[in-house]
Design a protein around this motif. Sequence first.
Motif, PDB file in Angstrom:
ATOM      1  N   GLU A   8      10.164  20.558 -21.237  1.00 56.01           N
ATOM      2  CA  GLU A   8       9.981  19.411 -21.186  1.00 56.01           C
ATOM      3  C   GLU A   8      11.331  18.355 -20.746  1.00 56.01           C
ATOM      4  O   GLU A   8      11.079  17.290 -20.086  1.00 56.01           O
ATOM      5  CB  GLU A   8       9.172  18.631 -22.424  1.00 56.01           C
ATOM      6  N   ASP A   9      12.524  18.984 -21.064  1.00 55.66           N
ATOM      7  CA  ASP A   9      13.621  18.441 -20.730  1.00 55.66           C
ATOM      8  C   ASP A   9      14.055  18.463 -19.225  1.00 55.66           C
ATOM      9  O   ASP A   9      15.204  18.335 -18.724  1.00 55.66           O
ATOM     10  CB  ASP A   9      14.689  18.850 -21.716  1.00 55.66           C
ATOM     11  N   LEU A  10      13.352  19.748 -18.689  1.00 51.59           N
ATOM     12  CA  LEU A  10      13.817  20.274 -17.280  1.00 51.59           C
ATOM     13  C   LEU A  10      14.184  19.243 -16.424  1.00 51.59           C
ATOM     14  O   LEU A  10      15.170  19.123 -15.606  1.00 51.59           O
ATOM     15  CB  LEU A  10      12.712  21.153 -16.829  1.00 51.59           C
ATOM     16  N   PRO A  11      13.293  18.153 -16.014  1.00 52.56           N
ATOM     17  CA  PRO A  11      13.689  16.931 -15.147  1.00 52.56           C
ATOM     18  C   PRO A  11      15.010  16.236 -15.319  1.00 52.56           C
ATOM     19  O   PRO A  11      15.714  16.060 -14.579  1.00 52.56           O
ATOM     20  CB  PRO A  11      12.503  16.089 -15.278  1.00 52.56           C
ATOM     21  N   GLN A  12      15.031  16.012 -16.752  1.00 54.00           N
ATOM     22  CA  GLN A  12      16.456  15.429 -17.283  1.00 54.00           C
ATOM     23  C   GLN A  12      17.542  16.184 -16.992  1.00 54.00           C
ATOM     24  O   GLN A  12      18.738  16.037 -16.548  1.00 54.00           O
ATOM     25  CB  GLN A  12      16.249  14.749 -18.589  1.00 54.00           C
ATOM     26  N   LEU A  13      17.322  17.612 -17.548  1.00 49.99           N
ATOM     27  CA  LEU A  13      18.597  18.448 -17.081  1.00 49.99           C
ATOM     28  C   LEU A  13      18.993  18.652 -15.914  1.00 49.99           C
ATOM     29  O   LEU A  13      20.098  18.926 -15.533  1.00 49.99           O
ATOM     30  CB  LEU A  13      17.985  19.821 -17.948  1.00 49.99           C
ATOM     31  N   CYS A  14      17.746  18.759 -15.017  1.00 48.57           N
ATOM     32  CA  CYS A  14      18.178  18.773 -13.485  1.00 48.57           C
ATOM     33  C   CYS A  14      19.069  17.780 -12.757  1.00 48.57           C
ATOM     34  O   CYS A  14      19.893  18.050 -12.505  1.00 48.57           O
ATOM     35  CB  CYS A  14      16.775  19.222 -12.656  1.00 48.57           C
ATOM     36  N   ALA A  15      18.674  16.793 -13.276  1.00 45.80           N
ATOM     37  CA  ALA A  15      19.328  15.327 -12.762  1.00 45.80           C
ATOM     38  C   ALA A  15      20.822  15.393 -13.419  1.00 45.80           C
ATOM     39  O   ALA A  15      21.756  15.033 -12.806  1.00 45.80           O
ATOM     40  CB  ALA A  15      18.724  13.933 -13.200  1.00 45.80           C
ATOM     41  N   PHE A  16      20.872  15.780 -14.600  1.00 41.52           N
ATOM     42  CA  PHE A  16      22.211  15.668 -15.228  1.00 41.52           C
ATOM     43  C   PHE A  16      23.144  16.833 -14.601  1.00 41.52           C
ATOM     44  O   PHE A  16      24.461  16.558 -14.438  1.00 41.52           O
ATOM     45  CB  PHE A  16      22.040  16.025 -16.980  1.00 41.52           C
ATOM     46  N   LEU A  17      22.615  18.069 -14.496  1.00 40.48           N
ATOM     47  CA  LEU A  17      23.421  19.100 -14.073  1.00 40.48           C
ATOM     48  C   LEU A  17      23.957  18.829 -12.365  1.00 40.48           C
ATOM     49  O   LEU A  17      24.843  19.126 -12.091  1.00 40.48           O
ATOM     50  CB  LEU A  17      22.781  20.622 -14.019  1.00 40.48           C
ATOM     51  N   LEU A  18      22.774  18.003 -11.771  1.00 38.46           N
ATOM     52  CA  LEU A  18      23.150  17.800 -10.230  1.00 38.46           C
ATOM     53  C   LEU A  18      24.175  16.784 -10.218  1.00 38.46           C
ATOM     54  O   LEU A  18      25.064  16.874  -9.271  1.00 38.46           O
ATOM     55  CB  LEU A  18      21.896  17.383  -9.646  1.00 38.46           C
ATOM     56  N   GLU A  19      24.322  15.869 -11.084  1.00 37.64           N
ATOM     57  CA  GLU A  19      25.420  14.826 -11.271  1.00 37.64           C
ATOM     58  C   GLU A  19      26.493  15.434 -11.517  1.00 37.64           C
ATOM     59  O   GLU A  19      27.729  14.807 -10.981  1.00 37.64           O
ATOM     60  CB  GLU A  19      24.856  13.534 -12.252  1.00 37.64           C
ATOM     61  N   GLU A  20      26.369  16.303 -12.257  1.00 39.64           N
ATOM     62  CA  GLU A  20      27.719  16.865 -12.883  1.00 39.64           C
ATOM     63  C   GLU A  20      28.325  17.752 -11.665  1.00 39.64           C
ATOM     64  O   GLU A  20      29.544  17.681 -11.430  1.00 39.64           O
ATOM     65  CB  GLU A  20      27.541  18.008 -14.040  1.00 39.64           C
ATOM     66  N   GLN A  21      27.334  18.372 -11.018  1.00 35.58           N
ATOM     67  CA  GLN A  21      27.960  19.151 -10.055  1.00 35.58           C
ATOM     68  C   GLN A  21      28.625  18.233  -8.839  1.00 35.58           C
ATOM     69  O   GLN A  21      29.338  18.614  -7.802  1.00 35.58           O
ATOM     70  CB  GLN A  21      26.906  20.009  -9.476  1.00 35.58           C
ATOM     71  N   ALA A  22      27.875  17.048  -8.593  1.00 31.37           N
ATOM     72  CA  ALA A  22      28.249  16.104  -7.553  1.00 31.37           C
ATOM     73  C   ALA A  22      29.921  15.649  -7.875  1.00 31.37           C
ATOM     74  O   ALA A  22      30.493  15.570  -6.807  1.00 31.37           O
ATOM     75  CB  ALA A  22      27.434  15.021  -7.667  1.00 31.37           C
ATOM     76  N   ARG A  23      30.156  15.594  -8.993  1.00 33.63           N
ATOM     77  CA  ARG A  23      31.394  15.011  -9.198  1.00 33.63           C
ATOM     78  C   ARG A  23      32.450  16.043  -8.982  1.00 33.63           C
ATOM     79  O   ARG A  23      33.759  16.085  -8.817  1.00 33.63           O
ATOM     80  CB  ARG A  23      31.726  14.752 -11.000  1.00 33.63           C
ATOM     81  N   ARG A  24      32.002  17.471  -8.950  1.00 35.74           N
ATOM     82  CA  ARG A  24      32.988  18.518  -8.706  1.00 35.74           C
ATOM     83  C   ARG A  24      32.862  18.748  -7.001  1.00 35.74           C
ATOM     84  O   ARG A  24      33.768  19.197  -6.368  1.00 35.74           O
ATOM     85  CB  ARG A  24      32.570  19.739  -9.529  1.00 35.74           C
ATOM     86  N   THR A  25      31.665  18.739  -6.503  1.00 31.94           N
ATOM     87  CA  THR A  25      31.404  19.418  -5.038  1.00 31.94           C
ATOM     88  C   THR A  25      31.340  18.121  -4.077  1.00 31.94           C
ATOM     89  O   THR A  25      31.590  18.159  -2.825  1.00 31.94           O
ATOM     90  CB  THR A  25      30.287  20.002  -5.005  1.00 31.94           C
TER      91      THR A  25
END
Length: 536
Positions: free
Chosen positions: A378-395
């Motif tokens: 049930e946390d998958l949508p939130q986790l995806c948004a979080f991880l994509l934002e984390e990757q955006a700061r790096r990439t």
Amino acid sequence: MSDGMSGRIEGAQDARDLVELATSEDSVGELLRRGLDWLTRVVRFDLATLFLLKEGRLVSVAARGPLANAKVRQHTLNLAEFPSLRQALETRRARAFTEEDHSHGDGDPFDGVLDLPPGHSCMVVPLCAGERVYGVLSLDRAECETYPQPVVDLVEVYGQMLATALQAAEQRATFEQMHRQDHEHAKLLEAQLGGDSEGILETSLSPMMRDLARRAKQVAETDTPVLITGETGTGKERLARAIHRWSSRADHPFVTLNCAAIPAGLLESELFGHVKGAFTGATKDRAGRFQMANGGTLLLDEVGELPVELQAKLLRALQEKTFEPVGSDKTVRADVRILAATHVDLQQAIAQKRFREDLYYRLSVFPLRLPPLRERLEDLPQLCAFLLEEQARRTGRRGMKATPAGLERLEAYEWPGNLRELANALERATILTRGTELGAESFDLPTGGAGAVSRGPQASAPAEAPAVEASLKPGAVPTLAAVQREHIMKVLTLTRGRVYGPGGAAALLGLKPSTLQSRMKKLGIARLDQFVVDEV
């Protein structure tokens, strides 16, 4: 003892007190005020004024004596207009002025501010330390006499000590500024490494994750050791960082040591440090992780991989909060809060004599289990948004998001690698996708084997089916294994292949998910795409 000798002794003690004050007080103003107070023991004056040099001007910052008033405390002098003051600063020598100096020189610095008689006592003392020129100290008396040279020499020494105290205060302020900058930089790096773990935990839609966050916040307020368990990739280090940031030690270091990533022969040095010459290659003293984490938190990641011979030394360090660096007989004390993390079954490791039971009980005072991703989908949508934002700061790839179809594709996968595997899948999809939307086609996930869940309307019958069907022919007595196999397959069909979580096959069968998986493998249905899933 003569008054002169007594004054010199008191002055020397006052000077030492000034330097000590400079390293302990927060306010330079307090340092200057007390410096002028102590000056009364060294020399008589009606006005003592401290001027600090700022952009070619001498600015009054403190004044003492009967003649001190608001005008004096706000007085400024243009250094270019007073050659005698400039000379005192250049020569770094104190000077007593006479009536002739004021009459034929550059005038009295307090003309227009104080009505002092011609020929009054006046002394200027430069405040210099090292390469720095901080300003001047001026002393004035209403009496018409010249300060004797021995007094001038004594106050000159006092001025040097006051300047040294100012230098120490300046260095302390610079050090504190650098420390604040380093601290902010460290917090920024920690945020980049650990992400907003607190927010993800506290806003989880999973009841078990919300309960985990509540318990983690409660234990964070104490110094109790915490043992974080869970499968690989579930985010144990993220949880540890969150506990550290929720604790009273948040402004102190968070240090990690991966016990599985360092050769066994070097682990003791990594933990406790070593002294020069302790072993080949030890060319200088080196602090260990315990010393680095002093006042803060030390995470022992993969603690289940710690060599048995080192576990006793770790236990002692945890119990006594002391240890000896490698090659040293000197005991070192460190105030460290211990967090430990592992994916290893430590109870089984204890049974196999690979882990000390007493160390286990020392570390697991407050155990926290991180559930795998498949138990919190049930946390998958939130986790995806979080991880994509984390990757955006790096990439730099900002604005990426998973579409509903993409999320459905991700939900159909069991994620044996948990958050780490999800992060890799998202990064891979981000690289392969031209736009900003990650649809089902963006995700290159296994379609069979571990982690795969069949969602199609039909799936090929398993190879073992004929043998089972033969055993179920009329007149034949089915084996217990065959009955169990058929029942599990029916339940899996009912749950559309889901093993974990509420409404999953394990819950319906009253089994632990790991127990069900083990039984499925034993019965030849380890691959979840080997049974038919009918669409409802």
